[in-house]
Write a protein that holds these residues in place. Structure first.
Motif, PDB file in Angstrom:
ATOM      1  N   LEU A 119      -6.823  -1.485  -2.978  1.00 32.70           N
ATOM      2  CA  LEU A 119      -6.636  -0.026  -3.050  1.00 32.70           C
ATOM      3  C   LEU A 119      -7.842   0.659  -3.684  1.00 32.70           C
ATOM      4  O   LEU A 119      -8.268   1.724  -3.233  1.00 32.70           O
ATOM      5  CB  LEU A 119      -5.374   0.316  -3.844  1.00 32.70           C
ATOM      6  N   ALA A 120      -8.404   0.034  -4.718  1.00 35.22           N
ATOM      7  CA  ALA A 120      -9.532   0.649  -5.428  1.00 35.22           C
ATOM      8  C   ALA A 120     -10.794   0.662  -4.575  1.00 35.22           C
ATOM      9  O   ALA A 120     -11.576   1.618  -4.619  1.00 35.22           O
ATOM     10  CB  ALA A 120      -9.787  -0.086  -6.730  1.00 35.22           C
ATOM     11  N   THR A 121     -11.004  -0.388  -3.786  1.00 31.81           N
ATOM     12  CA  THR A 121     -12.255  -0.479  -3.028  1.00 31.81           C
ATOM     13  C   THR A 121     -12.167   0.161  -1.652  1.00 31.81           C
ATOM     14  O   THR A 121     -13.156   0.682  -1.144  1.00 31.81           O
ATOM     15  CB  THR A 121     -12.694  -1.951  -2.878  1.00 31.81           C
ATOM     16  N   SER A 122     -11.027   0.124  -1.045  1.00 30.33           N
ATOM     17  CA  SER A 122     -10.949   0.691   0.310  1.00 30.33           C
ATOM     18  C   SER A 122      -9.737   1.592   0.470  1.00 30.33           C
ATOM     19  O   SER A 122      -9.265   1.784   1.582  1.00 30.33           O
ATOM     20  CB  SER A 122     -10.928  -0.427   1.351  1.00 30.33           C
ATOM     21  N   GLY A 123      -9.244   2.106  -0.625  1.00 29.16           N
ATOM     22  CA  GLY A 123      -8.059   2.953  -0.584  1.00 29.16           C
ATOM     23  C   GLY A 123      -8.256   4.211   0.223  1.00 29.16           C
ATOM     24  O   GLY A 123      -7.354   4.655   0.931  1.00 29.16           O
ATOM     25  N   SER A 124      -9.442   4.803   0.148  1.00 24.95           N
ATOM     26  CA  SER A 124      -9.672   6.050   0.892  1.00 24.95           C
ATOM     27  C   SER A 124      -9.757   5.787   2.393  1.00 24.95           C
ATOM     28  O   SER A 124      -9.488   6.670   3.194  1.00 24.95           O
ATOM     29  CB  SER A 124     -10.948   6.732   0.396  1.00 24.95           C
ATOM     30  N   GLY A 125     -10.108   4.562   2.770  1.00 26.36           N
ATOM     31  CA  GLY A 125     -10.215   4.230   4.197  1.00 26.36           C
ATOM     32  C   GLY A 125      -8.872   3.860   4.802  1.00 26.36           C
ATOM     33  O   GLY A 125      -8.757   3.719   6.012  1.00 26.36           O
ATOM     34  N   LEU A 126      -7.855   3.696   3.962  1.00 25.16           N
ATOM     35  CA  LEU A 126      -6.532   3.334   4.470  1.00 25.16           C
ATOM     36  C   LEU A 126      -5.737   4.598   4.791  1.00 25.16           C
ATOM     37  O   LEU A 126      -5.879   5.637   4.140  1.00 25.16           O
ATOM     38  CB  LEU A 126      -5.744   2.534   3.412  1.00 25.16           C
ATOM     39  N   ALA A 127      -4.888   4.461   5.747  1.00 28.83           N
ATOM     40  CA  ALA A 127      -4.007   5.582   6.093  1.00 28.83           C
ATOM     41  C   ALA A 127      -3.006   5.786   4.966  1.00 28.83           C
ATOM     42  O   ALA A 127      -2.727   4.872   4.184  1.00 28.83           O
ATOM     43  CB  ALA A 127      -3.282   5.288   7.402  1.00 28.83           C
ATOM     44  N   ALA A 128      -2.489   6.969   4.863  1.00 29.36           N
ATOM     45  CA  ALA A 128      -1.535   7.304   3.801  1.00 29.36           C
ATOM     46  C   ALA A 128      -0.326   6.386   3.847  1.00 29.36           C
ATOM     47  O   ALA A 128       0.180   5.939   2.818  1.00 29.36           O
ATOM     48  CB  ALA A 128      -1.117   8.763   3.919  1.00 29.36           C
ATOM     49  N   ALA A 129       0.137   6.073   5.029  1.00 27.67           N
ATOM     50  CA  ALA A 129       1.296   5.187   5.178  1.00 27.67           C
ATOM     51  C   ALA A 129       0.972   3.785   4.650  1.00 27.67           C
ATOM     52  O   ALA A 129       1.799   3.137   3.996  1.00 27.67           O
ATOM     53  CB  ALA A 129       1.735   5.124   6.627  1.00 27.67           C
ATOM     54  N   GLY A 130      -0.254   3.327   4.909  1.00 24.88           N
ATOM     55  CA  GLY A 130      -0.686   2.016   4.417  1.00 24.88           C
ATOM     56  C   GLY A 130      -0.757   1.981   2.898  1.00 24.88           C
ATOM     57  O   GLY A 130      -0.346   0.999   2.264  1.00 24.88           O
ATOM     58  N   ARG A 131      -1.301   3.050   2.329  1.00 22.96           N
ATOM     59  CA  ARG A 131      -1.380   3.118   0.858  1.00 22.96           C
ATOM     60  C   ARG A 131       0.030   3.132   0.258  1.00 22.96           C
ATOM     61  O   ARG A 131       0.280   2.511  -0.767  1.00 22.96           O
ATOM     62  CB  ARG A 131      -2.175   4.350   0.427  1.00 22.96           C
ATOM     63  N   GLN A 132       0.959   3.835   0.901  1.00 25.13           N
ATOM     64  CA  GLN A 132       2.332   3.888   0.405  1.00 25.13           C
ATOM     65  C   GLN A 132       3.004   2.521   0.486  1.00 25.13           C
ATOM     66  O   GLN A 132       3.736   2.115  -0.410  1.00 25.13           O
ATOM     67  CB  GLN A 132       3.142   4.923   1.189  1.00 25.13           C
ATOM     68  N   GLN A 133       2.738   1.807   1.566  1.00 26.44           N
ATOM     69  CA  GLN A 133       3.309   0.460   1.708  1.00 26.44           C
ATOM     70  C   GLN A 133       2.760  -0.467   0.626  1.00 26.44           C
ATOM     71  O   GLN A 133       3.507  -1.250   0.036  1.00 26.44           O
ATOM     72  CB  GLN A 133       3.004  -0.112   3.095  1.00 26.44           C
ATOM     73  N   ILE A 134       1.473  -0.378   0.386  1.00 28.37           N
ATOM     74  CA  ILE A 134       0.856  -1.211  -0.657  1.00 28.37           C
ATOM     75  C   ILE A 134       1.408  -0.827  -2.027  1.00 28.37           C
ATOM     76  O   ILE A 134       1.748  -1.689  -2.846  1.00 28.37           O
ATOM     77  CB  ILE A 134      -0.681  -1.112  -0.618  1.00 28.37           C
TER      78      ILE A 134
END
Length: 161
Positions: free
Chosen positions: A87-102
């Motif tokens: 999340l810290a290294t590629s969190g901005s490149g992930l979709a919002a749904a992906g960040r929520q799942q993580i």
């Protein structure tokens, strides 16, 4: 005719034999009582040995359970660290749904890590209690062994006398 000295001598021999007979009976009764106490002590010692062994097995099981919980806790903590780094290294490149799942998975892993930690602490307490119980039983068993040795010595001394 029987002389007075002979009668006196025979009387003394009979009295002496009677004294020895009484002493020998006393020794025999004492040896029998000691033998009975030794048998009962041996039974108690065997029972203590079996209980000590059972307690030792419980103790070992609890320490194994503690190790299991420790490994699981460590696994969840590594998983948490890994996904926090993702999340810290590629969190901005992930979709919002992906960040929520993580984030949801991280929360679940953190809950699971706390659960493993709590169970590990409980397992440690139980293992330490089992260890103390095992040591107490071992100490009692050693006491009975020492008593057995002393009684064996007593029987041997009675046999010599």
């Amino acid at each position: 005719m029987v002389e007075e000295a002979e009668i006196s001598k025979e009387t003394e021999e009979i009295a002496e034999a009677h004294k020895h007979g009484r002493f020998n009976r006393l020794v025999a009764i004492t040896v029998a009582v000691l033998a009975l106490v030794m048998v009962l002590g041996r039974v108690k010692e065997d029972n203590l040995g079996r209980r000590a062994l059972a307690t030792l097995m419980q103790e070992v099981d609890q320490w194994n359970y503690y190790q299991d919980k420790s490994l699981k806790q460590h696994m969840f903590e590594l998983q948490i660290q890994h996904w926090q780094l993702v999340l810290a290294t590629s969190g901005s490149g992930l979709a919002a749904a992906g960040r929520q799942q993580i984030a949801a998975a991280l929360q679940g892993w953190q809950t699971q890590a706390r659960k493993e930690s709590d169970q590990k602490a409980e397992a440690m307490k139980t293992a330490q209690a089992d260890e103390a119980a095992h040591e107490a039983l071992e100490e009692q068993e050693h006491g009975f062994s020492f008593a057995q040795a002393l009684m064996t010595l007593a029987v041997t001394l009675f046999a010599v006398s």
